[in-house]
Design an enzyme around this catalytic site. Structure first.
Site, mmCIF file in Angstrom:
data_model
loop_
_atom_site.group_PDB
_atom_site.id
_atom_site.type_symbol
_atom_site.label_atom_id
_atom_site.label_comp_id
_atom_site.label_asym_id
_atom_site.label_seq_id
_atom_site.Cartn_x
_atom_site.Cartn_y
_atom_site.Cartn_z
ATOM 1 N N LYS A 73 46.418 42.040 32.055
ATOM 2 C CA LYS A 73 47.108 41.882 33.339
ATOM 3 C C LYS A 73 48.594 42.037 33.063
ATOM 4 O O LYS A 73 49.139 41.366 32.184
ATOM 5 C CB LYS A 73 46.832 40.524 33.977
ATOM 6 C CG LYS A 73 47.563 40.388 35.322
ATOM 7 C CD LYS A 73 47.196 39.124 36.064
ATOM 8 C CE LYS A 73 47.969 37.920 35.561
ATOM 9 N NZ LYS A 73 47.801 36.761 36.454
ATOM 10 N N HIS A 143 52.753 29.458 47.911
ATOM 11 C CA HIS A 143 51.731 30.457 48.230
ATOM 12 C C HIS A 143 50.357 30.088 47.676
ATOM 13 O O HIS A 143 49.333 30.252 48.355
ATOM 14 C CB HIS A 143 52.172 31.821 47.676
ATOM 15 C CG HIS A 143 51.113 32.876 47.733
ATOM 16 N ND1 HIS A 143 50.694 33.439 48.922
ATOM 17 C CD2 HIS A 143 50.365 33.452 46.757
ATOM 18 C CE1 HIS A 143 49.735 34.317 48.665
ATOM 19 N NE2 HIS A 143 49.518 34.347 47.362
ATOM 20 N N GLN A 144 50.296 29.576 46.444
ATOM 21 C CA GLN A 144 48.997 29.317 45.822
ATOM 22 C C GLN A 144 48.371 27.988 46.232
ATOM 23 O O GLN A 144 47.204 27.731 45.939
ATOM 24 C CB GLN A 144 49.129 29.364 44.291
ATOM 25 C CG GLN A 144 49.388 30.754 43.747
ATOM 26 C CD GLN A 144 49.046 30.870 42.272
ATOM 27 O OE1 GLN A 144 48.175 30.176 41.754
ATOM 28 N NE2 GLN A 144 49.736 31.757 41.577
#
Length: 327
Positions: A73, A143-144
């Protein structure tokens, strides 16, 4: 023999419709188990401040000999993105064929990162929290946070959510989700959260501790999910000395995870930390008493990303929703 082959492309926009929370949970749980068996391993993380746009950029990669997931990633954190209408965390997963080394798939990594991070804390709650846990505490409303909260709530019969954030006005995000799920929500001080919560999930990018050791009561399970860089810290180091500490990967835990501070201060040793995979595999009992404080240091490993990306590719190909390009 022709050297041309197909690369599967799964763009960011279609992933929400492809990967369920349950599938993310199962993929991450299996990965942690494989890591603890020594069948899967992460390569050293590269994560650098690049001196442009205040960004952190890097790579996480690894290989799972059981699932044959191999790849990386690439991405990081761009703090100015929100002003542009973009997510601050940006990443892409590249999967390779373990038999040939050829590129296999290109997968959008933003939603996957949120899903695999939430799955990791949910795995820790499933295996370590008290069965009678009823109040969920949330530190952080970025956001998470909603992904974290939604996944956590599925692990126990929670009856209430309490929350705290550096910017209190953002707590409406958690209050709204709690309401949608039929649960009461209360904004509280961190001291009050420690007094009420049976499970606490922390998902911030803080460089100073917010939750203090004395505020956490016996029997609490904490999932510290925000610390993934040298210097970051979400809870007081003394709390790790009070707790039984579990993690995704010990090397990352002591170098870039929440445990870095407690180890540096001599409060705990590297040998005191248990990989969550050992609990999943039945090699470690996990929680041993109702009064034990358990803490999961979720640093985020490349193998998590590869596991959920491989699952997305599998589902996309099976449903005919993947784009295949000659490469």
């Amino acid at each position: 023999m022709s050297d041309a082959h197909k690369v599967t492309v799964v763009p960011e926009a279609v992933i929400a419709g492809l990967l369920s929370e349950e599938e993310a949970f199962e993929a991450v749980e299996a990965t942690f188990g494989a890591m603890a068996r020594g069948a899967a391993y992460n390569f050293p993380v590269i994560r650098e401040a690049i001196g442009h746009a205040d960004a952190l950029y890097g790579f996480k990669s690894g290989f799972d000999r059981e699932s044959l997931a191999m790849g990386l990633k690439s991405g990081g954190y761009w703090p100015g993105n929100e002003a542009r209408g973009l997510t601050n965390h940006q990443s892409t997963v590249i999967l390779f064929d373990a038999d040939t080394g050829r590129v296999k798939a290109l997968v959008g990594g933003n939603l996957l990162t949120a899903l695999r991070t939430a799955a990791a804390s949910a795995v820790s709650i499933r295996h370590l929290a008290r069965p009678d846990a009823r109040v969920l505490g949330m530190i952080g409303a970025g956001h998470q946070s909603t992904f974290q909260m939604r996944a956590a709530l599925k692990q126990r019969d929670f009856e209430k959510v309490v929350g705290w954030n550096y910017h209190p006005e953002m707590l409406v995000r958690l209050e709204t989700l709690a309401g949608e799920l039929g649960l009461p929500f209360e904004a509280v001080s961190l001291e009050e959260m420690g007094a009420q919560a049976d499970v606490i999930v922390s998902i911030t990018s803080s460089f100073a501790p917010s939750m203090m050791a004395d505020w956490v009561r016996p029997g609490t399970h904490l999932a510290c999910m925000g610390t993934d860089t040298k210097g970051k810290q979400e809870v007081e180091a003394a709390l790790l000395a009070r707790a039984t500490v579990f993690t995704d990967e010990i090397t990352q835990s002591v170098s870039i995870g929440e445990a870095q501070h407690a180890v540096a201060a001599g409060l705990i040793a590297e040998g005191d930390i248990v990989e969550i995979g050992a609990v999943i595999n039945g090699a470690h009992p996990g929680r041993s008493t109702a009064d034990e404080i358990t803490l999961f240091d979720g640093t985020g490993v490349g193998l998590q990303d590869l596991a959920v990306a491989a699952k997305v590719v599998e589902v996309a190909v099976a449903r005919g929703g993947a784009t295949e390009l000659a490469f």
